[in-house]
Enzyme design. Structure first.
Site, PDB file in Angstrom:
ATOM      1  N   CYS A  15       0.833  -1.198   0.000  1.00 17.89           N
ATOM      2  CA  CYS A  15       0.000   0.000   0.000  1.00 17.89           C
ATOM      3  C   CYS A  15       0.873   1.254   0.000  1.00 17.89           C
ATOM      4  O   CYS A  15       1.736   1.417   0.858  1.00 17.89           O
ATOM      5  CB  CYS A  15      -0.918  -0.004   1.220  1.00 17.89           C
ATOM      6  SG  CYS A  15      -1.865   1.511   1.417  1.00 17.89           S
ATOM      7  N   GLU A  16       0.638   2.120  -0.962  1.00 18.82           N
ATOM      8  CA  GLU A  16       1.447   3.338  -1.041  1.00 18.82           C
ATOM      9  C   GLU A  16       1.102   4.348   0.045  1.00 18.82           C
ATOM     10  O   GLU A  16       1.890   5.245   0.323  1.00 18.82           O
ATOM     11  CB  GLU A  16       1.338   3.976  -2.420  1.00 18.82           C
ATOM     12  CG  GLU A  16       0.004   4.576  -2.740  1.00 18.82           C
ATOM     13  CD  GLU A  16      -0.065   5.136  -4.156  1.00 18.82           C
ATOM     14  OE1 GLU A  16      -0.634   6.216  -4.304  1.00 18.82           O
ATOM     15  OE2 GLU A  16       0.440   4.491  -5.093  1.00 18.82           O
ATOM     16  N   HIS A  17      -0.059   4.206   0.671  1.00 19.57           N
ATOM     17  CA  HIS A  17      -0.438   5.134   1.738  1.00 19.57           C
ATOM     18  C   HIS A  17       0.233   4.798   3.068  1.00 19.57           C
ATOM     19  O   HIS A  17       0.673   5.684   3.789  1.00 19.57           O
ATOM     20  CB  HIS A  17      -1.959   5.139   1.962  1.00 19.57           C
ATOM     21  CG  HIS A  17      -2.703   5.784   0.853  1.00 19.57           C
ATOM     22  ND1 HIS A  17      -3.964   5.386   0.475  1.00 19.57           N
ATOM     23  CD2 HIS A  17      -2.385   6.798   0.028  1.00 19.57           C
ATOM     24  CE1 HIS A  17      -4.370   6.128  -0.524  1.00 19.57           C
ATOM     25  NE2 HIS A  17      -3.436   6.988  -0.824  1.00 19.57           N
ATOM     26  N   HIS A  18       0.266   3.498   3.407  1.00 22.00           N
ATOM     27  CA  HIS A  18       0.737   3.092   4.735  1.00 22.00           C
ATOM     28  C   HIS A  18       2.021   2.280   4.712  1.00 22.00           C
ATOM     29  O   HIS A  18       2.557   1.949   5.754  1.00 22.00           O
ATOM     30  CB  HIS A  18      -0.357   2.277   5.445  1.00 22.00           C
ATOM     31  CG  HIS A  18      -1.651   3.008   5.551  1.00 22.00           C
ATOM     32  ND1 HIS A  18      -2.732   2.703   4.758  1.00 22.00           N
ATOM     33  CD2 HIS A  18      -2.025   4.039   6.339  1.00 22.00           C
ATOM     34  CE1 HIS A  18      -3.722   3.515   5.065  1.00 22.00           C
ATOM     35  NE2 HIS A  18      -3.331   4.339   6.007  1.00 22.00           N
ATOM     36  N   GLN A  56      -5.465  -0.321  -4.180  1.00 23.43           N
ATOM     37  CA  GLN A  56      -6.267  -1.369  -4.812  1.00 23.43           C
ATOM     38  C   GLN A  56      -7.153  -0.831  -5.935  1.00 23.43           C
ATOM     39  O   GLN A  56      -7.316  -1.480  -6.970  1.00 23.43           O
ATOM     40  CB  GLN A  56      -7.111  -2.086  -3.754  1.00 23.43           C
ATOM     41  CG  GLN A  56      -7.909  -3.239  -4.322  1.00 23.43           C
ATOM     42  CD  GLN A  56      -8.623  -4.025  -3.253  1.00 23.43           C
ATOM     43  OE1 GLN A  56      -8.166  -4.116  -2.124  1.00 23.43           O
ATOM     44  NE2 GLN A  56      -9.760  -4.605  -3.593  1.00 23.43           N
ATOM     45  N   HIS A  84      -6.221  -5.905   3.733  1.00 26.25           N
ATOM     46  CA  HIS A  84      -5.217  -4.857   3.887  1.00 26.25           C
ATOM     47  C   HIS A  84      -4.653  -4.884   5.302  1.00 26.25           C
ATOM     48  O   HIS A  84      -5.394  -4.759   6.273  1.00 26.25           O
ATOM     49  CB  HIS A  84      -5.845  -3.493   3.590  1.00 26.25           C
ATOM     50  CG  HIS A  84      -6.194  -3.323   2.149  1.00 26.25           C
ATOM     51  ND1 HIS A  84      -5.479  -2.488   1.322  1.00 26.25           N
ATOM     52  CD2 HIS A  84      -7.151  -3.892   1.382  1.00 26.25           C
ATOM     53  CE1 HIS A  84      -5.997  -2.550   0.113  1.00 26.25           C
ATOM     54  NE2 HIS A  84      -7.016  -3.389   0.126  1.00 26.25           N
ATOM     55  N   CYS A  86      -3.089  -2.681   6.776  1.00 31.99           N
ATOM     56  CA  CYS A  86      -3.310  -1.422   7.494  1.00 31.99           C
ATOM     57  C   CYS A  86      -4.583  -1.502   8.335  1.00 31.99           C
ATOM     58  O   CYS A  86      -4.675  -0.877   9.392  1.00 31.99           O
ATOM     59  CB  CYS A  86      -3.385  -0.234   6.535  1.00 31.99           C
ATOM     60  SG  CYS A  86      -4.656  -0.336   5.275  1.00 31.99           S
TER      61      CYS A  86
END
Length: 127
Positions: A15-18, A56, A84, A86
């Site tokens: 995941c590029e966010h977390h 995703q 996920h 996260c």
């Protein structure tokens, strides 16, 4: 017209966010328009896009777009189901939650019967 479906393709991404993993399965269906693509290539397309930092929603769209670009089919449908980390490790800590995204192109978008057939097959009896 004939529908080609490969379901339950395992994917693993970050995941590029977390910066934590998400893992799951991809289901791909398409209706050829003269050109076909090897079944293993469908799995490879999913893997190529999953290997990069990703979200995703974009992953689902990129897989569909790549198949459209490769073989110009009458239609493409892609469903991605992932867990996920996260959501498991941080914040809400919901272990059993999964996220489902879909992207449809062509006849899968315009014909509800075709779309329904695809979803019925990917969610049908699994051995």
């Amino acid at each position: 017209d004939e529908m080609v479906i490969v379901r339950d393709i395992d994917i693993h991404s970050l995941c590029e966010h977390h910066m934590v993993p998400f893992t799951g399965r991809v289901h791909i269906g398409y209706i050829p328009n003269g050109k076909i693509i090897g079944l293993s290539k469908l799995a490879r397309i999913a893997e190529i896009f999953a290997r990069r930092l990703q979200v995703q929603e974009r992953l689902t769209k990129e897989i569909a777009d790549a198949i459209v670009d490769a073989v110009e089919p009458l239609g493409v449908a892609v469903v991605v189901e992932c867990s996920h980390f996260c959501m498991v490790m941080r914040g809400v800590q919901k272990v059993g939650a999964s996220t489902v995204t879909s992207s449809v192109r062509g006849i899968f978008k315009t014909n509800p019967k075709t779309r329904s057939e695809f979803f019925s097959i990917i969610h049908g009896n699994k051995k």
